[in-house]
Design an enzyme around this catalytic site. Structure first.
Site, PDB file in Angstrom:
ATOM      1  CB  SER A 262      -0.780  -0.001   1.232  1.00 53.57           C
ATOM      2  OG  SER A 262      -0.254  -0.136   2.386  1.00 53.57           O
TER       3      SER A 262
ATOM      4  CE  LYS B 234       5.314   4.743  11.986  1.00 52.08           C
ATOM      5  NZ  LYS B 234       4.174   4.225  11.198  1.00 52.08           N
TER       6      LYS B 234
ATOM      7  CB  ALA C 204      -1.005   3.841   1.751  1.00 56.78           C
TER       8      ALA C 204
ATOM      9  CE  LYS D  36       6.387   6.118   7.694  1.00 55.49           C
ATOM     10  NZ  LYS D  36       5.242   7.138   8.021  1.00 55.49           N
TER      11      LYS D  36
ATOM     12  CB  SER E 141      -2.802   2.301  12.752  1.00 47.42           C
ATOM     13  OG  SER E 141      -1.830   1.634  13.315  1.00 47.42           O
ATOM     14  NE  ARG E 142       0.161  -1.685   7.089  1.00 47.53           N
ATOM     15  CZ  ARG E 142       0.528  -1.510   6.038  1.00 47.53           C
ATOM     16  NH1 ARG E 142       1.511  -2.285   5.651  1.00 47.53           N
ATOM     17  NH2 ARG E 142       0.166  -0.753   5.099  1.00 47.53           N
ATOM     18  CG  ASN E 143       2.346  -1.549  13.083  1.00 51.00           C
ATOM     19  OD1 ASN E 143       3.090  -2.333  13.355  1.00 51.00           O
ATOM     20  ND2 ASN E 143       2.661  -0.626  12.114  1.00 51.00           N
TER      21      ASN E 143
ATOM     22  CB  VAL F  49       3.814  -6.953   7.076  1.00 53.18           C
ATOM     23  CG1 VAL F  49       5.019  -6.950   7.965  1.00 53.18           C
ATOM     24  CG2 VAL F  49       4.248  -8.107   6.054  1.00 53.18           C
TER      25      VAL F  49
ATOM     26  N   GLY G  90       6.654  10.439   8.134  1.00 53.47           N
ATOM     27  CA  GLY G  90       5.786  11.351   8.634  1.00 53.47           C
ATOM     28  C   GLY G  90       4.470  10.606   8.868  1.00 53.47           C
TER      29      GLY G  90
END
EC number: 1.1.1.94
Length: 331
Positions: free
Chosen positions: A14, A194, A143, A109, A257-259, A282, A139
């Site tokens: 993405s 982060k 996506a 990241k 946010s996937r995290n 991921v 930043g």
């Protein structure tokens, strides 16, 4: 320095797709390496990525697509890598074309598990790319919002200011604002760290903690980031700038946010393996947690949030118990 360079993006996810979209606003041709030939064939036929942010459409005549990484390295003057950190080394090992003279920017990241280094350091220390030829794109920028052309801000970091300005020019548009920085190491570490705190935010949400605790968690997280980065790369920086605090906040709070999503599943009782299987993308923070924890064993910085996430993800500790203990360690 070539002021009209050929630029290529490496990655099929993405964020890679979003960067290709940004560059397409300014360049007549954008190189795009994807390892999946079927995805390339689909884009040529349907004008969008079949797997990620399919709402972003392309003029395929602008794209120079290839599943041969060496072909793309040879083509481009500026290489922008946006491959999940866990797979970077596998892809880099395929490269036989010389690229130490290329300008290399990381939009990853995360941290490379095999070397324990952020991407810029890996290119410099392992692959001998001069530090002045390495940059970072970072930043608070999802996506999905780029695809919708929602106003977003990016920081372009490089030791060589002219190279940062050049990449900044080609990424900027009416919906992308950019600023430049010389804090390549600090910005990339912040981008990696982060994700860990976003996992912590997700775990807290999954456990039933509310907004009040989330605010305290994020407040402690930015202070923890400041302490960590100060140990690994001391220089003057404003930790409240968007490349640091802004990126932390959007990753910790956003539904994109996937995290955070990964952490939320852990908090709700999923195992690491089952959470990963259910997600189609991921969660970089999973790999970053181990690397940051091991690095901090040498640096000995106070990082109770990283420690808590590590215990949950890698030591199979009970999230409810670990977070109850964490509430006594933060303020």
């Amino acid at each position: 320095m070539n002021t009209n360079p050929k630029i290529a993006v490496f990655g099929g996810g993405s964020w890679a797709t979003a960067i290709v979209k940004m560059l397409s606003e300014n360049l007549e041709q954008v190189g795009w390496y994807m390892r999946s030939q079927s995805a390339i064939d689909y884009i040529k036929e349907n004008d969008h990525n079949p797997n990620y942010i399919s709402s972003a459409t392309f003029n395929v005549n602008q794209l120079y697509l290839s599943s041969d990484i060496n072909e793309m390295v040879k083509y481009a003057d500026i290489l922008i890598f946006s491959i999940p950190s866990a797979f970077v080394k596998t892809e880099l090992d395929k490269i036989t074309e010389p690229f130490t003279s290329k300008i290399v920017f990381s939009a990853i990241k995360g941290i490379i598990p095999e070397s324990g280094l952020i991407v810029g350091e890996h290119f410099n220390k392992i692959l001998n790319v001069p530090i002045e030829n390495i940059g970072v794109i970072t930043g608070p920028c999802h996506a999905e919002e780029v695809a919708m052309e929602r106003l977003s801000y990016l920081t372009i970091a490089c030791k060589d200011e002219e190279k940062a300005k050049l990449v900044s020019k080609f990424i900027s548009s009416h919906y992308i604002k950019t600023k430049i920085s010389d804090d390549i190491i600090g910005a990339e570490y912040a981008a990696m760290l982060k994700n860990i705190y976003a996992i912590a935010a997700g775990i807290a949400h999954g456990l039933g903690y509310g907004d009040n605790f989330q605010a305290v968690l994020m407040s402690n997280s930015i202070r923890e980031i400041k302490r960590f980065i100060k140990k690994v790369h001391r220089m003057k920086r404003n930790i409240n700038n968007s490349a640091y605090l802004g990126d932390l906040l959007v990753t910790g709070y956003s539904v994109f946010s996937r995290n955070r999503m990964f952490g939320n599943m852990i908090g709700k009782g999923y195992t690491v393996k089952s959470a990963m299987m259910e997600m189609s993308m991921v969660a970089e923070g999973y790999y970053a947690t181990k690397s940051a924890y091991l690095l901090n064993e040498k640096n000995n910085t106070k990082t109770p949030i990283i420690d808590a996430v590590y215990q949950i993800l890698y030591e199979n500790k009970n999230p409810k118990t670990i977070f109850k203990n964490l509430t006594e360690l933060i303020d």
